[in-house]
Design a protein around this motif. Structure first.
Motif, mmCIF file in Angstrom:
data_model
loop_
_atom_site.group_PDB
_atom_site.id
_atom_site.type_symbol
_atom_site.label_atom_id
_atom_site.label_comp_id
_atom_site.label_asym_id
_atom_site.label_seq_id
_atom_site.Cartn_x
_atom_site.Cartn_y
_atom_site.Cartn_z
ATOM 1 N N HIS A 82 0.841 -1.209 0.000
ATOM 2 C CA HIS A 82 0.000 0.000 0.000
ATOM 3 C C HIS A 82 0.878 1.262 0.000
ATOM 4 N N HIS A 86 1.311 4.378 -2.697
ATOM 5 C CA HIS A 86 1.356 5.842 -2.558
ATOM 6 C C HIS A 86 2.569 6.408 -3.298
ATOM 7 N N ILE A 106 2.808 10.347 4.513
ATOM 8 C CA ILE A 106 1.435 9.847 4.587
ATOM 9 C C ILE A 106 1.403 8.864 5.740
ATOM 10 N N ASP A 108 -0.827 6.056 7.715
ATOM 11 C CA ASP A 108 -1.994 5.218 7.460
ATOM 12 C C ASP A 108 -2.483 4.541 8.724
ATOM 13 N N GLU A 123 -6.192 6.906 -1.250
ATOM 14 C CA GLU A 123 -6.208 5.619 -0.551
ATOM 15 C C GLU A 123 -6.702 4.500 -1.464
HETATM 16 ZN ZN LIG Z 1 -2.679 5.098 2.584
#
Ligand SMILES: [Zn+2]
Length: 178
Positions: A82, A86, A106, A108, A123
């Motif tokens: 993930h 990004h 970022i 999360d 996202e």
């Molecule tokens: Zn994220």
């Protein structure tokens, strides 16, 4: 189910980036980080709800991925993918670009791709990139044709069964009985 679709150039880039980086069907995320020169760290966060972070070193334009050490391996793998999502989204000046340019990071919290309806485009895109890297559509379709179970597929890709279930639903758009 989300109708979010990855841009074609990003899809092509993922294929190029990940080819030769699978052992059987298991994506070797350390190789991907190495290729992209992204540092990877496992750490304890003060807030245990944090799954991971992507941080840009503004002086060197270099990126680091930080993942919650306490999470199970399948979850860590999804988090890494993930965060790579990004990064790729940033690189293509897509949905993560403005946030990473402004804040250089970022954070999360509890990454989940179950509630896509309320999540931002950045996202959704990071999740789609992660899903495509970890569970490439073509391989999933081949396995589905061979009638592998969700559990077998999840083992082969080394992902959680819930990630696998959602991936199947998104590829087959709810046509498949799970
Ligand atoms: Zn994220």
């Amino acid at each position: 189910m989300s109708t979010f679709k990855l841009k074609d150039d990003i899809k092509a880039y993922i294929q190029e980036l990940t080819c030769n980086s699978y052992v059987n069907d298991e994506l070797q995320l350390d190789r991907i980080c190495e290729k992209l020169k992204i540092d990877y760290f496992e750490c304890d966060f003060d807030d245990s709800k944090i799954s991971g972070m992507l941080i840009k070193d503004k002086n060197f334009d270099k990126f680091g991925i930080y993942v919650n050490r306490k999470h199970p391996n399948v979850r860590k793998r999804f988090t890494i993918a993930h965060e790579l999502g990004h990064y790729i989204s940033y690189k293509y000046e897509s949905h993560s670009y403005s946030q990473l340019s402004q804040n250089n990071e970022i954070e999360d919290y509890a990454i989940s791709f179950r509630h896509e309806g309320i999540r931002s485009q950045a996202e959704k895109e990071a999740n789609q990139i992660a899903a495509e890297m970890l569970m490439p559509e073509l391989r999933v379709k081949e396995m589905a044709e061979r009638k592998l179970t969700i559990e077998e597929m999840a083992d082969l890709f080394f992902v959680s069964e819930s990630a696998m279930t959602i991936r199947l639903q998104s590829i087959f758009q709810g046509l498949m009985v799970v």
